[in-house]
Design an enzyme around this catalytic site. Sequence first.
Site, PDB file in Angstrom:
ATOM      1  N   LYS A  35     -20.381   3.712  11.111  1.00  0.00           N
ATOM      2  CA  LYS A  35     -19.837   4.261   9.863  1.00  0.00           C
ATOM      3  C   LYS A  35     -18.747   3.333   9.313  1.00  0.00           C
ATOM      4  O   LYS A  35     -18.252   2.454  10.025  1.00  0.00           O
ATOM      5  CB  LYS A  35     -19.264   5.661  10.123  1.00  0.00           C
ATOM      6  CG  LYS A  35     -18.109   5.686  11.116  1.00  0.00           C
ATOM      7  CD  LYS A  35     -17.788   7.110  11.573  1.00  0.00           C
ATOM      8  CE  LYS A  35     -16.686   7.117  12.610  1.00  0.00           C
ATOM      9  NZ  LYS A  35     -16.511   8.453  13.211  1.00  0.00           N
ATOM     10  N   TYR A 257      10.283 -11.287   0.303  1.00  0.00           N
ATOM     11  CA  TYR A 257      10.685 -10.187  -0.588  1.00  0.00           C
ATOM     12  C   TYR A 257      11.709  -9.285   0.094  1.00  0.00           C
ATOM     13  O   TYR A 257      11.543  -8.906   1.259  1.00  0.00           O
ATOM     14  CB  TYR A 257       9.482  -9.325  -0.935  1.00  0.00           C
ATOM     15  CG  TYR A 257       8.522  -9.942  -1.924  1.00  0.00           C
ATOM     16  CD1 TYR A 257       8.943 -10.347  -3.186  1.00  0.00           C
ATOM     17  CD2 TYR A 257       7.181 -10.091  -1.594  1.00  0.00           C
ATOM     18  CE1 TYR A 257       8.047 -10.899  -4.100  1.00  0.00           C
ATOM     19  CE2 TYR A 257       6.273 -10.631  -2.496  1.00  0.00           C
ATOM     20  CZ  TYR A 257       6.726 -11.030  -3.743  1.00  0.00           C
ATOM     21  OH  TYR A 257       5.833 -11.567  -4.634  1.00  0.00           O
TER      22      TYR A 257
END
Length: 362
Positions: A35, A257
Amino acid sequence: MARPNQAKIDLHALLHNLGVARSCAPRSRVMAVVKANAYGHGAVAVARALEKAVDALAVASIEEAFTLREAGVACPVLLLEGIFDAGELLACATQGFWVVVENERQLDWLERSQLPRPVESCWLKVDTGMHRLGVAPSQAAEFHRRLLDCKNVSDHVVTCTHFASADLLDSVQTPQQIELFNQVTADLPGPRSAANSPGVLAWPAAHYDWIRPGYMLYGDSPFEAPQPNADRLLPVMTLCSEVISVRDVPAGETVGYGATWRAERDSRIATVTAGYGDGYPRTAVNGTPVLIAGQRASLAGRVSMDMITVDVTDLEDVDIGDEAILWGEELPVGEVARCAGTIGYELLTRMPPRTPRVVVRG
Ligand SMILES: *Cc1c(COP(=O)(O)O)cnc(C)c1O
């Protein structure tokens, strides 16, 4: 030249891991769970590699099952949540899709449909403690009888359940679920199935007639603690990239950042082209391991969309073009996941289409 990041997929390792599953449960049939695009590895490539070596495959939806059929994968495919509307049953009957039946509504649809032939196999799911899907233990016998009586169902009715805590090696819930499942199925004919990967690896009493390994096939341990069977697994995906820039950062300066990493000494920082847009988790903290040219180094500063920065001060001769491994060989995805507040399952499954999957050993 292309951007150098890729997810290398080692199908040889996949088959090795299937062998580990078989050696753990030699008397059980194997349903390989593919899956969610085979846990991010590429459902078609994985299913093609597995289909001759397993007894069935399992997916979450009929759309995922069709993807396999359209690629020529011919083996039985179980829909793990069953169908979501009655219209899906015709395709199940004609395409060899097997269905989980976990509630009254799904059983009604089966009983009321007109199908050209029966659905090849129905998997009656019993809720033994996960409390997510499945009929109550007290209803199991009646559901089982109705399935066997149903003209749209062949007589291959499997009774199954799912574990909530099998990944905890000292879980008290797992033996309780096994005990309840044994009681519920004592008087029911037909095969039984319970084991997900941790069940296969560590709970032999849960093997029954069918095992349903997923995560372990992709080569990482579902346990946090060492476990002898899990320690034999080989990673299938290696997420790799390259160093594209190297610089000296003086003590006191920050990187990235938000300036969340500050150099405590004169440092050397390597920039690798792979970021959260490529499937590397933005929540990975400073210090998360990264392999640069085969040596362990530490993430330094926030993960950007397309890049990460790595402290390579203690490594020798790091240069542009050096290989960077984010997880895979020598660096288990589960270890990176723990540094990012999640599990390896999520990192693998979230791998975006932007990252090319390249089969390296097929
Ligand atoms: C996903 C799934 C599995 C496989 O679980 P792993 O922990 O990945 O092995 C097995 N059974 C069911 C019902 C599932 O939904």
